[in-house]
Design an enzyme around this catalytic site. Structure first.
Site, mmCIF file in Angstrom:
data_model
loop_
_atom_site.group_PDB
_atom_site.id
_atom_site.type_symbol
_atom_site.label_atom_id
_atom_site.label_comp_id
_atom_site.label_asym_id
_atom_site.label_seq_id
_atom_site.Cartn_x
_atom_site.Cartn_y
_atom_site.Cartn_z
ATOM 1 N N GLU A 194 -2.702 0.199 -14.336
ATOM 2 C CA GLU A 194 -2.436 0.768 -13.035
ATOM 3 C C GLU A 194 -2.221 -0.352 -12.023
ATOM 4 O OE1 GLU A 194 -4.431 5.088 -13.044
ATOM 5 O OE2 GLU A 194 -5.844 3.489 -12.583
ATOM 6 N N LYS A 246 -6.395 16.800 -9.874
ATOM 7 C CA LYS A 246 -7.746 17.347 -10.013
ATOM 8 C C LYS A 246 -8.743 16.234 -9.707
ATOM 9 C CE LYS A 246 -11.142 17.930 -12.295
ATOM 10 N NZ LYS A 246 -12.594 17.784 -11.898
ATOM 11 N N ASN A 291 -16.262 7.641 -7.847
ATOM 12 C CA ASN A 291 -16.807 6.405 -7.278
ATOM 13 C C ASN A 291 -15.853 5.703 -6.308
ATOM 14 O OD1 ASN A 291 -15.172 5.802 -9.499
ATOM 15 N ND2 ASN A 291 -16.289 3.930 -9.985
ATOM 16 N N CYS A 310 -16.636 0.893 -12.689
ATOM 17 C CA CYS A 310 -16.253 0.561 -14.063
ATOM 18 C C CYS A 310 -16.181 -0.946 -14.246
ATOM 19 C CB CYS A 310 -14.936 1.222 -14.426
ATOM 20 S SG CYS A 310 -13.586 0.848 -13.301
ATOM 21 N N GLU A 356 -22.394 2.095 -21.347
ATOM 22 C CA GLU A 356 -22.192 2.042 -19.904
ATOM 23 C C GLU A 356 -23.225 2.926 -19.208
ATOM 24 O OE1 GLU A 356 -18.356 1.889 -17.010
ATOM 25 O OE2 GLU A 356 -18.511 3.669 -18.269
ATOM 26 N N GLU A 409 -8.233 4.993 -18.306
ATOM 27 C CA GLU A 409 -9.106 3.879 -17.917
ATOM 28 C C GLU A 409 -10.534 4.398 -18.054
ATOM 29 O OE1 GLU A 409 -11.596 1.574 -16.764
ATOM 30 O OE2 GLU A 409 -11.238 2.519 -14.824
#
Length: 493
Positions: free
Chosen positions: A461, A174, A151, A283, A382, A249
């Site tokens: 992060e 990756k 995303n 998210c 979600e 996350e």
């Protein structure tokens, strides 16, 4: 004929061992953008071997010199911003203003991380003994594995790659199979900026094979992953077997509280952007709207009118507000949750259907449910699409209790003109981020990003925590007394 992209190992593009490829598909038009090679376990081994060689060179370069490569990369990204934004809209679907923001975020975190090259700060403190000096220093971890989602296909990789690099690590990267082209472009930028061969290596293919090989590789010392809760749990279990560091996350079910004293027009703009920006595929997306009963009817009237006016189509068109969802599986997942919501007894106020804007891609209407109960699946799970559930409360305490009634804890927001309400929400909402009079989306790179509960495992992060995620802390003691001194030993001296 579309271009075929190889793996990037040891500073060169190399054929995979599998001989297989997969298509990179434009979700608006369903056209093939590229053929991407599928890595095998043997290729991951080669990538790790190259990274180990790269690490020995890169970690020996002073951090301030490593930072110069990142500064050059930031300049190249800036020069190519529009080109990368257009490619991202074609590959991922979101509208151009958003993809430009995604690239800008990559530029910002690259500059920020580069600045940390001269601020790799430890601590100094006094010793309990005479003629002894104490301090801490930061050391790189080694070879780290980075697994990123689709995303934010250049921003999130940059959030991980740039701090890992300036801290002195080498990388096996990756990217998501839905958006690999932006990963290749980022690799090209870093190579052009002067990153030595082997310091970053790119392996592409399915998470169930390539991602698994990265996570389980014994010579990869740490994993940083952004994605689903279930996958994150598996990664944490696997890494625990070898005591490998892992930072996660894992999504959110983010609430916006609108109190009876709020600026309703401001709140309305924030809810629309939070719920339906990026087609709800964030998210940090607003998936739960908690309205004070005194303003509910008026707010919902305005929200419904605004939602109906949103324009759906190709993200390349300037008039488009909402682009496609990423793929067929995600489209079908959203449809399933709409069906679940109706079966659970929620009222489908608006939307709930696929839409045809004159393109064959994966388009879905903005969707609003009312009469949602906290125990419903659409309130707890979600969905990752343009689906908003609406709740009604009578006071702030009830609103905060409802906001906390989820296994996630990433982002949150409150709209209020009462400073007491704002600070009570900041104190009591269980989330890594709380906004006051702003939507749940819109993180800035100089602040830590991450969440609590099922959203993550304690790491953050970006911001001041960015380098710490990819560093080990070493305590250093320097005794210049010229004699044996024993700390924590009873002494009559």
């Amino acid at each position: 004929m579309v271009q075929e992209y190889k793996l990037f190992i040891g500073g060169e593009f190399k054929d995979s061992s599998t001989g297989e490829t997969f298509e990179d598909i434009n979700p608006a038009t369903l056209e093939s953008l590229a053929a991407i090679q599928v890595a095998g376990a043997e290729d991951v081994d080669r990538a790790v071997e190259a990274a180990e060689t790269g690490f020995r060179l890169w970690s020996d370069i002073p951090a301030a010199k490593r930072a110069e490569v990142l500064f050059r990369a930031a300049r190249i990204l800036q020069e190519r911003k529009e080109e990368l934004a257009v490619l991202m809209t074609e590959e991922m679907g979101k509208v151009l203003p958003e993809t430009r923001g995604d690239v800008q975020e990559a530029i910002d975190i690259t500059n920020y991380a580069a600045g940390e090259g001269r601020r790799m700060l430890g601590e100094t403190t006094t010793s309990e003994l005479k003629e002894k000096f104490c301090m801490t220093i930061l050391r790189p971890i080694g070879v780290v594995g980075l697994i990123t989602p689709w995303n934010f296909p250049i921003a999130i990789p940059a959030w991980k790659i740039m701090p890992a690099l300036v801290a002195g690590n080498a990388i096996v990267f990756k990217p998501a199979s839905d958006t690999p082209l932006l990963a290749f472009k980022l690799i090209e930028v870093l190579s052009e900026a002067g990153l030595p061969p082997g310091v970053i290596n790119l392996v592409t293919g399915p998470g169930v094979t390539v991602g698994k090989a990265v996570v389980q590789h014994p010579h990869i010392k740490a994993i940083s992953f952004t994605g689903s809760l279930d996958t994150g749990k598996w990664i944490m279990e696997e890494c625990s077997k070898t005591m490998k560091r892992v930072s996660l996350e894992l999504g959110g079910k983010n609430p916006v509280i609108v109190m009876d004293d709020a600026d309703l027009e401001l709140a309305l703009e924030g809810v629309l952007w939070g719920a339906f920006g990026t087609t709800g595929q964030r998210c940090t997306a607003t998936s739960r709207l908690i309205l004070h009963e005194k303003i509910k009817d008026e707010f919902m009237k305005r929200l419904l009118a605004k939602a109906k006016a949103l324009r759906i189509g190709s993200g390349l068109f300037p008039e488009t507000d909402i682009g496609p969802v990423i793929n067929k599986a995600q489209l079908e997942k959203i449809e399933r949750y709409v069906k679940i919501g109706k079966e659970e007894g929620a009222t489908l106020l608006y939307g709930g259907n696929r839409i045809d804007p004159g393109l064959p891609g994966y388009f879905f209407e903005p969707t609003i449910f009312t009469d949602v109960r906290p125990d419903m699946r659409i309130a707890q799970e979600e969905i990752f699409g343009p689906v908003l559930g609406v709740f009604t409360v009578s006071d702030l305490e009830e609103a905060i209790t409802l906001a906390n009634n989820t296994r996630y804890g990433l982002s949150s927001a409150i709209y209020t003109e009462n400073i007491g309400n704002a600070f009570r929400a900041i104190e009591k909402i269980e989330a890594g981020i709380t906004y006051v009079n702003a939507p749940t989306i819109g993180a800035e790179v100089h602040l830590p990003f991450g969440g609590v509960k099922g959203t993550g495992n304690g790491f953050r992060e970006a911001g001041t925590e960015a380098v710490k995620e990819f560093s080990e802390v070493k305590a250093v003691y320097i005794d210049y007394s010229g004699r044996l001194q024993k700390a924590q030993i009873d002494s009559t001296e």
